[in-house]
Scaffold this active site. Structure first.
Site, PDB file in Angstrom:
ATOM      1  N   HIS A 112       0.933  -1.820  -0.014  1.00 22.00           N
ATOM      2  CA  HIS A 112       0.058   0.143  -0.201  1.00 22.00           C
ATOM      3  C   HIS A 112       0.986   0.897  -0.091  1.00 22.00           C
ATOM      4  O   HIS A 112       1.317   2.051   1.617  1.00 22.00           O
ATOM      5  CB  HIS A 112      -0.723  -0.280   1.214  1.00 22.00           C
ATOM      6  CG  HIS A 112      -1.702   1.320   0.964  1.00 22.00           C
ATOM      7  ND1 HIS A 112      -3.368   0.881   2.020  1.00 22.00           N
ATOM      8  CD2 HIS A 112      -1.963   2.153   0.310  1.00 22.00           C
ATOM      9  CE1 HIS A 112      -4.365   2.129   1.988  1.00 22.00           C
ATOM     10  NE2 HIS A 112      -3.323   2.817   0.940  1.00 22.00           N
TER      11      HIS A 112
ATOM     12  N   ASN B 235      -4.916   6.029  -7.213  1.00 23.19           N
ATOM     13  CA  ASN B 235      -5.598   7.118  -7.014  1.00 23.19           C
ATOM     14  C   ASN B 235      -4.538   8.567  -7.510  1.00 23.19           C
ATOM     15  O   ASN B 235      -3.866   9.031  -7.174  1.00 23.19           O
ATOM     16  CB  ASN B 235      -6.074   7.705  -6.362  1.00 23.19           C
ATOM     17  CG  ASN B 235      -5.072   7.191  -5.047  1.00 23.19           C
ATOM     18  OD1 ASN B 235      -4.205   6.680  -4.345  1.00 23.19           O
ATOM     19  ND2 ASN B 235      -4.687   8.304  -3.620  1.00 23.19           N
TER      20      ASN B 235
ATOM     21  N   HIS C  93     -10.781   0.466   0.799  1.00 23.95           N
ATOM     22  CA  HIS C  93     -10.493   1.568   1.664  1.00 23.95           C
ATOM     23  C   HIS C  93     -12.249   1.204   2.239  1.00 23.95           C
ATOM     24  O   HIS C  93     -13.149   1.809   1.685  1.00 23.95           O
ATOM     25  CB  HIS C  93     -10.838   2.538   0.798  1.00 23.95           C
ATOM     26  CG  HIS C  93     -10.589   3.544   1.343  1.00 23.95           C
ATOM     27  ND1 HIS C  93      -9.145   4.208   2.173  1.00 23.95           N
ATOM     28  CD2 HIS C  93     -11.468   4.864   1.897  1.00 23.95           C
ATOM     29  CE1 HIS C  93     -10.037   5.246   2.601  1.00 23.95           C
ATOM     30  NE2 HIS C  93     -11.179   5.280   2.604  1.00 23.95           N
TER      31      HIS C  93
ATOM     32  N   HIS D  16      -5.670  -0.391   5.544  1.00 21.77           N
ATOM     33  CA  HIS D  16      -5.839   0.400   6.405  1.00 21.77           C
ATOM     34  C   HIS D  16      -6.473   0.097   7.634  1.00 21.77           C
ATOM     35  O   HIS D  16      -6.834   1.056   8.518  1.00 21.77           O
ATOM     36  CB  HIS D  16      -5.641   1.885   6.261  1.00 21.77           C
ATOM     37  CG  HIS D  16      -6.493   2.571   5.414  1.00 21.77           C
ATOM     38  ND1 HIS D  16      -7.534   2.174   5.534  1.00 21.77           N
ATOM     39  CD2 HIS D  16      -6.017   2.840   4.141  1.00 21.77           C
ATOM     40  CE1 HIS D  16      -8.016   2.604   4.541  1.00 21.77           C
ATOM     41  NE2 HIS D  16      -7.205   3.531   3.411  1.00 21.77           N
TER      42      HIS D  16
ATOM     43  N   ASN E 100      -6.505   9.326   6.972  1.00 20.43           N
ATOM     44  CA  ASN E 100      -7.395   8.670   6.132  1.00 20.43           C
ATOM     45  C   ASN E 100      -7.267   7.098   6.789  1.00 20.43           C
ATOM     46  O   ASN E 100      -6.226   6.463   5.601  1.00 20.43           O
ATOM     47  CB  ASN E 100      -8.053   9.205   5.875  1.00 20.43           C
ATOM     48  CG  ASN E 100      -9.248   8.244   5.184  1.00 20.43           C
ATOM     49  OD1 ASN E 100     -10.109   6.934   5.331  1.00 20.43           O
ATOM     50  ND2 ASN E 100     -10.247   8.641   3.939  1.00 20.43           N
TER      51      ASN E 100
ATOM     52  N   ASP F 201       0.759   2.888   3.474  1.00 25.69           N
ATOM     53  CA  ASP F 201      -0.175   4.036   3.291  1.00 25.69           C
ATOM     54  C   ASP F 201       0.883   5.422   3.039  1.00 25.69           C
ATOM     55  O   ASP F 201       0.465   5.926   3.086  1.00 25.69           O
ATOM     56  CB  ASP F 201      -1.481   4.130   4.764  1.00 25.69           C
ATOM     57  CG  ASP F 201      -2.412   4.755   3.800  1.00 25.69           C
ATOM     58  OD1 ASP F 201      -1.878   5.276   2.431  1.00 25.69           O
ATOM     59  OD2 ASP F 201      -3.199   4.892   3.787  1.00 25.69           O
TER      60      ASP F 201
ATOM     61  N   HIS G 294       2.499  14.135   0.631  1.00 29.24           N
ATOM     62  CA  HIS G 294       1.932  15.826   0.351  1.00 29.24           C
ATOM     63  C   HIS G 294       3.219  16.711   0.521  1.00 29.24           C
ATOM     64  O   HIS G 294       3.411  16.782   1.512  1.00 29.24           O
ATOM     65  CB  HIS G 294       0.984  15.813   1.061  1.00 29.24           C
ATOM     66  CG  HIS G 294      -0.335  14.910   1.276  1.00 29.24           C
ATOM     67  ND1 HIS G 294      -1.516  14.800   0.451  1.00 29.24           N
ATOM     68  CD2 HIS G 294      -0.536  14.233   2.053  1.00 29.24           C
ATOM     69  CE1 HIS G 294      -2.320  13.888   0.169  1.00 29.24           C
ATOM     70  NE2 HIS G 294      -1.985  13.543   2.064  1.00 29.24           N
TER      71      HIS G 294
END
EC number: 3.5.2.3
Length: 428
Positions: free
Chosen positions: A56, A90, A177, A230, A276, A303, A307
């Site tokens: 992930h 994504n 998810h 997750h 999240n 995960d 950013h």
């Protein structure tokens, strides 16, 4: 390629042994191996593990290269001891066609710091309305077997059922998810006492647990495989445990940050802790650790969610969700699982290499450290203690929740099919 002798390493935390690499393969494992013609790596006291596998990871390319690229993400992976990562769908454009997944696959292959296996989207554009080209992505050069709309939940039960039916034909898996969107509208953190005190929108545990309960029943009905991304609550643990007791083909992952951090961190209003699913309670953290130890939770997955600075250096409500994790994952697992006595290093190798490779079908990864196996390896100085300094990260982003925190362990070497990608803590 030259020979490499790793001398005196504690293989999976056991007694010191020598490991001889010849080309892309482990040639021998034993004591007092002949070092003639070999480059010698002194590994006294260090632990040798199979190369880590992350099921992930968000590499952001194509489309958000300001956050991460396949090159910088795989350099971060090598720094953290990983030899294979699975890249989430994504991106912009979304990885919902054979063309996009092949682009990501080839970028990973060309850069060479670790193997990159793209994950395909379940639905077109992650919109949850129409199945993506699952078969075409599987048959592409990328050979996709894992599909996920991660970042969004496949909340339509009919779409989820159809996806499970489709991937069953070629042994694929849908990675969910688990987030019921209607129950999390406006949610900013875990729902509970702390959210009430801070006046932030609450994210109830049932929003995760209800989706997991539905999906394990769908997987049982279809006879297909479902993987829970997750997992973050004690209730989710109990549902997965129940499903496994029924023989349902479900696997689950936990992130390093959900093994260590709690909702109490949100009291700082520092957006680095916005993620999240959200950070949960101390009770949840202990339930997750115990479930990872007893095998209810199968694997650790990072995960890794990079950013840019401006998406995190802002007020809490406007901040993006997510944390980087590839370069700190093994240290967090050492702190929460090994040093607490819940797992030994063989258990870490199982949860962070063998099982994720098996779930995702990563050929040549997660293999035993023994003669004849691919030389995908990581060497860890477990005695090291140091503060996390994101300025030294290989990742393009710096949004780590561990800045300034002391963590144990440091990856000193990583080998991908016998080629060193990290030497003495520095990328090659």
């Amino acid at each position: 390629m030259s020979k490499i002798l790793i001398r005196g390493a504690k293989v999976l935390g056991g007694e010191p042994q020598d490991v001889l690499i010849d080309g892309e393969t482990i040639a021998a494992v034993g004591t007092d191996l002949d070092a003639r013609g070999a480059e010698v790596v002194e590994a006294d006291g260090k632990v040798l593990l199979p190369g880590l596998v992350d099921l992930h990871t968000h590499l952001r390319e194509p489309g958000r290269e300001d956050s991460e690229t396949v090159l910088t993400g795989t350099r971060a992976a090598a720094s953290g001891g990983y030899t294979a990562v699975f890249a989430m769908a994504n991106t912009f454009p979304v990885a919902d066609t054979a063309g996009v997944v092949e682009q990501v696959y080839r970028l990973g292959r060309d850069h060479g710091y670790c193997d990159v296996q793209p994950i395909g989207a379940v639905t077109v554009g992650l919109e949850g309305k129409k199945l993506a080209e699952l078969g075409a992505m599987h048959e592409s050069a990328a050979g996709v077997t894992v599909f996920s709309d991660d970042g969004k939940c496949v909340d339509d039960a009919v779409i989820m059922r159809r996806a499970l039916e489709y991937v069953k034909a070629f042994g694929g898996v849908v990675a969910q998810h688990a987030q019921e969107p209607r129950l999390t509208e406006g949610a900013q953190m875990n729902e509970g006492v702390v959210s009430a005190e801070l006046g932030l929108g609450g994210w109830p545990a049932v929003a995760e647990e209800s989706v997991i309960a539905r999906d394990v029943l769908l997987a049982e009905h279809v006879g297909s495989r479902v993987h829970i991304c997750h997992l973050s609550t004690a209730g989710s643990v109990e549902i997965v445990r129940w499903a496994k007791s029924r023989g349902i083909d479900v696997t689950a992952e936990v992130t390093p940050h959900h093994l260590l951090l709690t909702e109490e961190m949100v009291r700082t209003y520092n957006p680095v802790y916005k993620v999240n699913p959200p950070l949960r309670t101390e009770r949840d953290v202990h339930a997750l650790r115990e479930a990872l130890a007893d095998g209810t939770i199968d694997i650790v997955a990072t995960d890794h969610a990079p950013h840019p600075h401006e998406d995190k250096d802002c007020e809490w409500a406007a901040a993006a969700m997510g944390m980087v994790g590839l370069e700190t994952a093994l240290s967090v697992v050492q702190a929460t699982m090994v040093e607490t006595g819940l797992l030994d290093w063989a258990g870490v190798a199982d949860r962070m290499s063998a099982k994720p490779a098996r779930i995702g079908g990563a050929q040549g990864h997660g293999r035993p450290v023994s003669a004849g196996e691919p030389a995908n390896l990581t060497l860890v100085d477990t005695a090291y203690r140091g503060q996390v300094d994101p300025a030294g990260f290989a990742s393009r982003s710096r949004n780590t929740p561990y800045e300034g925190r002391e963590l144990p362990g440091r990856v000193t070497h990583t080998w991908l099919r016998g080629k060193a990608t990290l030497v003495d803590g520095k990328l090659t």
